[in-house]
Design a protein around this motif. Structure first.
Motif, PDB file in Angstrom:
ATOM      1  N   GLY A  69       0.818  -1.212   0.000  1.00  0.00           N
ATOM      2  CA  GLY A  69       0.000   0.000   0.000  1.00  0.00           C
ATOM      3  C   GLY A  69       0.849   1.257   0.000  1.00  0.00           C
ATOM      4  N   GLN A  70       1.903   1.259   0.806  1.00  0.00           N
ATOM      5  CA  GLN A  70       2.787   2.430   0.854  1.00  0.00           C
ATOM      6  C   GLN A  70       3.506   2.622  -0.476  1.00  0.00           C
ATOM      7  OE1 GLN A  70       5.211   1.553   4.276  1.00  0.00           O
ATOM      8  NE2 GLN A  70       3.735   2.420   5.700  1.00  0.00           N
ATOM      9  N   ASN A  71       3.949   1.524  -1.074  1.00  0.00           N
ATOM     10  CA  ASN A  71       4.635   1.625  -2.360  1.00  0.00           C
ATOM     11  C   ASN A  71       3.692   2.123  -3.453  1.00  0.00           C
ATOM     12  OD1 ASN A  71       7.037   0.738  -1.270  1.00  0.00           O
ATOM     13  ND2 ASN A  71       6.713  -1.395  -1.863  1.00  0.00           N
ATOM     14  N   GLN A  72       2.472   1.618  -3.475  1.00  0.00           N
ATOM     15  CA  GLN A  72       1.513   2.052  -4.478  1.00  0.00           C
ATOM     16  C   GLN A  72       1.146   3.525  -4.284  1.00  0.00           C
ATOM     17  OE1 GLN A  72      -1.669  -0.763  -4.045  1.00  0.00           O
ATOM     18  NE2 GLN A  72      -0.774  -2.202  -5.503  1.00  0.00           N
ATOM     19  N   ALA A  73       0.995   3.937  -3.045  1.00  0.00           N
ATOM     20  CA  ALA A  73       0.674   5.339  -2.763  1.00  0.00           C
ATOM     21  C   ALA A  73       1.826   6.248  -3.173  1.00  0.00           C
ATOM     22  CB  ALA A  73       0.353   5.518  -1.284  1.00  0.00           C
ATOM     23  N   GLU A  74       3.030   5.848  -2.864  1.00  0.00           N
ATOM     24  CA  GLU A  74       4.191   6.650  -3.253  1.00  0.00           C
ATOM     25  C   GLU A  74       4.300   6.734  -4.772  1.00  0.00           C
ATOM     26  OE1 GLU A  74       7.302   9.186  -2.869  1.00  0.00           O
ATOM     27  OE2 GLU A  74       5.908   8.509  -1.336  1.00  0.00           O
ATOM     28  N   ASP A  75       4.035   5.628  -5.442  1.00  0.00           N
ATOM     29  CA  ASP A  75       4.051   5.624  -6.898  1.00  0.00           C
ATOM     30  C   ASP A  75       2.982   6.572  -7.446  1.00  0.00           C
ATOM     31  OD1 ASP A  75       5.053   4.555  -9.418  1.00  0.00           O
ATOM     32  OD2 ASP A  75       3.085   3.609  -9.592  1.00  0.00           O
ATOM     33  N   MET A  76       1.827   6.588  -6.812  1.00  0.00           N
ATOM     34  CA  MET A  76       0.751   7.478  -7.237  1.00  0.00           C
ATOM     35  C   MET A  76       1.169   8.939  -7.070  1.00  0.00           C
ATOM     36  SD  MET A  76      -2.280   8.112  -8.360  1.00  0.00           S
ATOM     37  CE  MET A  76      -3.015   6.505  -8.426  1.00  0.00           C
ATOM     38  N   ARG A  77       1.898   9.225  -6.019  1.00  0.00           N
ATOM     39  CA  ARG A  77       2.296  10.601  -5.750  1.00  0.00           C
ATOM     40  C   ARG A  77       3.401  11.089  -6.686  1.00  0.00           C
ATOM     41  NH1 ARG A  77       1.784   8.584  -0.198  1.00  0.00           N
ATOM     42  NH2 ARG A  77      -0.021   9.626   0.726  1.00  0.00           N
ATOM     43  N   THR A  78       4.256  10.184  -7.145  1.00  0.00           N
ATOM     44  CA  THR A  78       5.458  10.613  -7.853  1.00  0.00           C
ATOM     45  C   THR A  78       5.511  10.269  -9.328  1.00  0.00           C
ATOM     46  OG1 THR A  78       6.607   8.605  -7.191  1.00  0.00           O
ATOM     47  CG2 THR A  78       6.868  10.537  -5.772  1.00  0.00           C
TER      48      THR A  78
END
Length: 89
Positions: A69-78
């Motif tokens: 979840g954290q990786n997907q969220a970070e990917d979404m942000r960047t």
């Protein structure tokens, strides 16, 4: 009852986080909140496990769900979802 509270808290946090943020940031926050809610449910199941091996396995699954979840969220942000190119957000 705990599951309902966790989901309600996640929804509340997501709505608070939505204030003054972009749609992409809101989506990233929702991804993290959902992953945390799922991981919390898995950890609750681990607490009720009958063996220590099952408990350890469920705890590892919960950690993996949170990390994903954290990786997907970070990917979404960047990253730009249309091109997979970093947009410097």
């Amino acid at each position: 009852m705990k599951k309902l509270f966790v989901l309600a808290a996640a929804a509340g946090l997501a709505s608070l986080a939505a204030c003054n943020s972009s749609p992409r940031e809101q989506t990233a926050d929702n991804i993290e909140a959902n992953a945390d809610a799922v991981a919390d449910n898995i950890e609750e199941a681990a607490d009720n496990a009958s063996t220590s091996a099952t408990e350890a396995s469920l705890d590892n699954q919960a950690d993996a769900v949170r990390a994903t979840g954290q990786n997907q969220a970070e990917d979404m942000r960047t990253h730009d979802p249309d091109t997979n190119l970093s947009n410097g957000m």
